[in-house]
Scaffold this motif. Structure first.
Motif, PDB file in Angstrom:
ATOM      1  N   GLY A  15       0.786  -1.225   0.000  1.00 23.55           N
ATOM      2  CA  GLY A  15       0.000   0.000   0.000  1.00 23.55           C
ATOM      3  C   GLY A  15       0.818   1.275   0.000  1.00 23.55           C
ATOM      4  O   GLY A  15       0.321   2.332  -0.366  1.00 23.55           O
ATOM      5  N   THR A  16       2.065   1.191   0.403  1.00 18.71           N
ATOM      6  CA  THR A  16       2.908   2.380   0.440  1.00 18.71           C
ATOM      7  C   THR A  16       3.519   2.695  -0.911  1.00 18.71           C
ATOM      8  O   THR A  16       4.012   3.797  -1.123  1.00 18.71           O
ATOM      9  CB  THR A  16       4.045   2.201   1.462  1.00 18.71           C
ATOM     10  N   GLY A  17       3.510   1.724  -1.837  1.00 17.82           N
ATOM     11  CA  GLY A  17       4.168   1.930  -3.118  1.00 17.82           C
ATOM     12  C   GLY A  17       5.667   2.009  -2.931  1.00 17.82           C
ATOM     13  O   GLY A  17       6.205   1.668  -1.873  1.00 17.82           O
ATOM     14  N   GLY A  18       6.377   2.451  -3.950  1.00 13.55           N
ATOM     15  CA  GLY A  18       7.812   2.653  -3.873  1.00 13.55           C
ATOM     16  C   GLY A  18       8.614   1.386  -3.608  1.00 13.55           C
ATOM     17  O   GLY A  18       8.222   0.295  -4.004  1.00 13.55           O
ATOM     18  N   THR A  37       3.345 -21.855  -1.528  1.00 12.94           N
ATOM     19  CA  THR A  37       2.113 -21.243  -1.058  1.00 12.94           C
ATOM     20  C   THR A  37       2.498 -20.168  -0.056  1.00 12.94           C
ATOM     21  O   THR A  37       3.367 -20.394   0.786  1.00 12.94           O
ATOM     22  CB  THR A  37       1.228 -22.300  -0.367  1.00 12.94           C
ATOM     23  N   VAL A  38       1.877 -19.000  -0.147  1.00  9.52           N
ATOM     24  CA  VAL A  38       2.224 -17.896   0.743  1.00  9.52           C
ATOM     25  C   VAL A  38       0.971 -17.422   1.468  1.00  9.52           C
ATOM     26  O   VAL A  38      -0.042 -17.130   0.834  1.00  9.52           O
ATOM     27  CB  VAL A  38       2.839 -16.709  -0.028  1.00  9.52           C
ATOM     28  N   ASP A  39       1.059 -17.344   2.792  1.00  7.41           N
ATOM     29  CA  ASP A  39      -0.022 -16.815   3.627  1.00  7.41           C
ATOM     30  C   ASP A  39       0.415 -15.411   4.037  1.00  7.41           C
ATOM     31  O   ASP A  39       1.342 -15.251   4.827  1.00  7.41           O
ATOM     32  CB  ASP A  39      -0.228 -17.716   4.842  1.00  7.41           C
ATOM     33  N   TRP A  40      -0.244 -14.402   3.474  1.00  9.34           N
ATOM     34  CA  TRP A  40       0.165 -13.019   3.718  1.00  9.34           C
ATOM     35  C   TRP A  40      -1.055 -12.098   3.627  1.00  9.34           C
ATOM     36  O   TRP A  40      -2.093 -12.475   3.096  1.00  9.34           O
ATOM     37  CB  TRP A  40       1.232 -12.584   2.713  1.00  9.34           C
ATOM     38  N   VAL A  41      -0.881 -10.899   4.154  1.00  9.65           N
ATOM     39  CA  VAL A  41      -1.882  -9.844   4.011  1.00  9.65           C
ATOM     40  C   VAL A  41      -1.155  -8.547   3.637  1.00  9.65           C
ATOM     41  O   VAL A  41      -0.007  -8.344   4.013  1.00  9.65           O
ATOM     42  CB  VAL A  41      -2.719  -9.624   5.303  1.00  9.65           C
ATOM     43  N   PRO A  42      -1.839  -7.662   2.877  1.00 10.22           N
ATOM     44  CA  PRO A  42      -1.229  -6.369   2.562  1.00 10.22           C
ATOM     45  C   PRO A  42      -1.338  -5.417   3.756  1.00 10.22           C
ATOM     46  O   PRO A  42      -2.153  -5.631   4.653  1.00 10.22           O
ATOM     47  CB  PRO A  42      -2.060  -5.870   1.378  1.00 10.22           C
ATOM     48  N   ASP A  43      -0.528  -4.384   3.735  1.00  7.45           N
ATOM     49  CA  ASP A  43      -0.556  -3.412   4.828  1.00  7.45           C
ATOM     50  C   ASP A  43      -1.774  -2.503   4.767  1.00  7.45           C
ATOM     51  O   ASP A  43      -2.147  -1.905   5.760  1.00  7.45           O
ATOM     52  CB  ASP A  43       0.729  -2.583   4.852  1.00  7.45           C
ATOM     53  N   ARG A  44      -2.413  -2.405   3.604  1.00  6.61           N
ATOM     54  CA  ARG A  44      -3.601  -1.560   3.441  1.00  6.61           C
ATOM     55  C   ARG A  44      -4.562  -2.246   2.495  1.00  6.61           C
ATOM     56  O   ARG A  44      -4.155  -3.045   1.653  1.00  6.61           O
ATOM     57  CB  ARG A  44      -3.222  -0.206   2.842  1.00  6.61           C
ATOM     58  N   ASP A  45      -5.835  -1.908   2.618  1.00  2.27           N
ATOM     59  CA  ASP A  45      -6.817  -2.486   1.705  1.00  2.27           C
ATOM     60  C   ASP A  45      -6.659  -1.938   0.292  1.00  2.27           C
ATOM     61  O   ASP A  45      -6.694  -2.672  -0.675  1.00  2.27           O
ATOM     62  CB  ASP A  45      -8.238  -2.223   2.208  1.00  2.27           C
ATOM     63  N   ALA A  46      -6.480  -0.632   0.163  1.00  7.35           N
ATOM     64  CA  ALA A  46      -6.344  -0.012  -1.150  1.00  7.35           C
ATOM     65  C   ALA A  46      -4.869   0.082  -1.518  1.00  7.35           C
ATOM     66  O   ALA A  46      -4.044   0.473  -0.705  1.00  7.35           O
ATOM     67  CB  ALA A  46      -6.970   1.383  -1.142  1.00  7.35           C
ATOM     68  N   LEU A  47      -4.561  -0.304  -2.753  1.00  5.16           N
ATOM     69  CA  LEU A  47      -3.182  -0.244  -3.218  1.00  5.16           C
ATOM     70  C   LEU A  47      -3.051   0.868  -4.250  1.00  5.16           C
ATOM     71  O   LEU A  47      -4.008   1.153  -4.976  1.00  5.16           O
ATOM     72  CB  LEU A  47      -2.777  -1.592  -3.815  1.00  5.16           C
ATOM     73  N   PRO A  48      -1.855   1.493  -4.342  1.00  7.69           N
ATOM     74  CA  PRO A  48      -1.695   2.640  -5.244  1.00  7.69           C
ATOM     75  C   PRO A  48      -1.455   2.259  -6.703  1.00  7.69           C
ATOM     76  O   PRO A  48      -0.946   3.039  -7.470  1.00  7.69           O
ATOM     77  CB  PRO A  48      -0.472   3.359  -4.653  1.00  7.69           C
TER      78      PRO A  48
END
Length: 175
Positions: A15-18, A37-48
């Motif tokens: 979510g931070t981009g860059g 297989t990867v179990d992960w979540v993004p830091d934000r719901d909306a991505l840039p």
């Protein structure tokens, strides 16, 4: 990592981009290369950036909300529903790279990168790279690769998207 599965304890900084997003995409791409297989979540719901670029990578995990509802966004749900191993990958030959892109079934494409500038730029951005570090020719090549959705450019950083698969996604007799 245990037996083909990687569990990421902290949210990936998409979510931070860059640089953070470019590193996260490289990590997911490299896991895809090894069929992990990867179990992960993004830091934000909306991505840039357009998450459709990433539907070939292991999607974010489904997380139930504390209230018992469904976790995640419509974007994450779409990613999970569209994901399949082998949608997008590259193979290397002597002085060329072939990219197969089936992320959009209505617009599947195969690219052969054999022009020295395109090939050099594609290979250079296998690792996240600051655009400022690239010479003019490679920046122009990255722009062409971005137009074809082969690289992710986010807030001054670029990284190649298609993994180099270690396991063939289709029976070898199908090719």
């Amino acid at each position: 990592m245990t037996g083909g599965k990687v569990v990421v304890d902290e949210p990936l900084p998409l979510g931070t981009g860059g640089r953070g997003a470019a590193d996260a995409v490289r990590f997911l791409r490299d896991c895809q290369s090894r069929a992990l297989t990867v179990d992960w979540v993004p830091d934000r719901d909306a991505l840039p950036f357009d998450t459709g670029l990433l539907h070939h990578l292991p999607p974010p995990a489904h997380r139930p909300t504390p209230t018992g509802g469904s976790g995640g966004t419509d974007e994450a749900a779409a990613w999970r529903s569209r994901y399949a191993y082998g949608l997008f990958y590259h193979r290397r030959g002597p002085d060329f790279v072939t990219v197969m892109d089936r992320r959009d079934p209505s617009a599947s494409a195969r690219f052969t990168l054999d022009h020295p500038a395109l090939l050099g730029a594609f290979l250079a951005v296998q690792e996240p790279t600051a655009l400022d570090e690239l010479d003019t020719t490679r920046r122009e090549a990255v722009s062409l690769l971005a137009d074809e959705r082969l690289v992710l450019v986010t807030r001054g950083w670029v990284v190649a998207l298609p993994p180099r698969l270690s396991r063939w996604p289709v029976p070898c007799t199908s090719v």
